[in-house]
Design a protein around this motif. Structure first.
Motif, mmCIF file in Angstrom:
data_model
loop_
_atom_site.group_PDB
_atom_site.id
_atom_site.type_symbol
_atom_site.label_atom_id
_atom_site.label_comp_id
_atom_site.label_asym_id
_atom_site.label_seq_id
_atom_site.Cartn_x
_atom_site.Cartn_y
_atom_site.Cartn_z
ATOM 1 N N VAL A 1 11.090 -5.449 7.498
ATOM 2 C CA VAL A 1 11.897 -5.932 6.369
ATOM 3 C C VAL A 1 11.040 -6.121 5.114
ATOM 4 O O VAL A 1 11.380 -5.631 4.035
ATOM 5 C CB VAL A 1 12.637 -7.241 6.736
ATOM 6 C CG1 VAL A 1 13.288 -7.863 5.513
ATOM 7 C CG2 VAL A 1 13.684 -6.964 7.814
ATOM 8 N N ILE A 2 9.911 -6.795 5.250
ATOM 9 C CA ILE A 2 9.064 -7.024 4.077
ATOM 10 C C ILE A 2 8.446 -5.709 3.600
ATOM 11 O O ILE A 2 8.274 -5.500 2.401
ATOM 12 C CB ILE A 2 8.006 -8.109 4.357
ATOM 13 C CG1 ILE A 2 8.704 -9.460 4.593
ATOM 14 C CG2 ILE A 2 7.022 -8.221 3.205
ATOM 15 C CD1 ILE A 2 7.784 -10.572 5.025
ATOM 16 N N GLY A 3 8.138 -4.788 4.523
ATOM 17 C CA GLY A 3 7.624 -3.479 4.127
ATOM 18 C C GLY A 3 8.627 -2.713 3.280
ATOM 19 O O GLY A 3 8.282 -2.135 2.240
ATOM 20 N N ILE A 4 9.886 -2.714 3.687
ATOM 21 C CA ILE A 4 10.930 -2.047 2.910
ATOM 22 C C ILE A 4 11.088 -2.726 1.552
ATOM 23 O O ILE A 4 11.184 -2.052 0.513
ATOM 24 C CB ILE A 4 12.263 -2.036 3.693
ATOM 25 C CG1 ILE A 4 12.139 -1.094 4.898
ATOM 26 C CG2 ILE A 4 13.432 -1.622 2.790
ATOM 27 C CD1 ILE A 4 13.277 -1.214 5.896
ATOM 28 N N LEU A 5 11.096 -4.043 1.544
ATOM 29 C CA LEU A 5 11.187 -4.769 0.275
ATOM 30 C C LEU A 5 9.980 -4.496 -0.620
ATOM 31 O O LEU A 5 10.109 -4.404 -1.843
ATOM 32 C CB LEU A 5 11.334 -6.274 0.524
ATOM 33 C CG LEU A 5 12.671 -6.719 1.117
ATOM 34 C CD1 LEU A 5 12.622 -8.204 1.481
ATOM 35 C CD2 LEU A 5 13.820 -6.432 0.165
#
Length: 126
Positions: free
Chosen positions: A105-109
Motif C-alpha cells: 500500500v505505501i509503495g503504491i502511494l
C-alpha cells in the motif's frame, strides 16, 4: 554502438543501486526496516523519474540509467518476498501481514507521490 552505450548505462545504474541497497538493507531487526525503506524509497523514485520522463524532462538515456539501472538494482522485491516467507515460516503471521500489506500500500502511494512530485519539478523546470 547505441546498444553498447545503453547496456553500460543500465550496468552503471544497476551497480550504484545495488551498492546503495546493500548499505541500506543491512538495517534489520525483528522487522526488516532496511528492505522496507528501500522498497518505499525505490517506489517513490521510480514514480518521480517515470513522471519526469513522460513529461519529456528526462531523456530516454536517463531513464535507462536511473529507472532500469539504478532503481532495478536498488529495489528489492525478491528480498521482500524471501523475508516475508521467512517471517511466515517463523510463525509471525500478523507481523508478516503487516509487513506485506504496508509495503504494498505505501509503495503504491509512494509511486503516486513521486508522480505528483514530478509535476512540481516539471512545472518548476519549464
Amino acid at each position: 554502438m547505441n546498444m553498447i552505450r545503453n547496456l553500460l548505462l543500465v550496468a552503471l545504474g544497476g551497480a550504484l543501486g545495488s551498492v546503495l541497497r546493500y548499505l541500506l538493507s543491512g538495517i534489520n531487526a525483528s522487522f526488516p526496516w532496511g528492505t522496507f525503506a528501500v522498497n518505499i524509497l525505490g517506489s517513490l523514485l521510480i514514480g518521480l523519474l517515470v513522471g519526469m520522463v513522460s513529461k519529456g524532462v528526462l531523456s530516454p538515456e536517463t531513464k535507462l540509467l536511473m529507472v532500469t539501472g539504478f532503481c532495478g538494482g536498488f529495489t528489492t522485491f525478491s528480498t521482500f518476498a524471501s523475508e516475508s516467507l521467512g517471517m511466515m515460516k517463523a510463525g509471525d503471521v500478523l507481523l508478516t501481514a503487516l509487513y506485506v500489506g504496508t509495503s504494498v500500500v505505501i509503495g503504491i502511494l509512494a509511486v503516486w507521490g513521486g508522480m505528483l512530485l514530478s509535476e512540481l519539478f516539471t512545472d518548476t523546470l519549464r
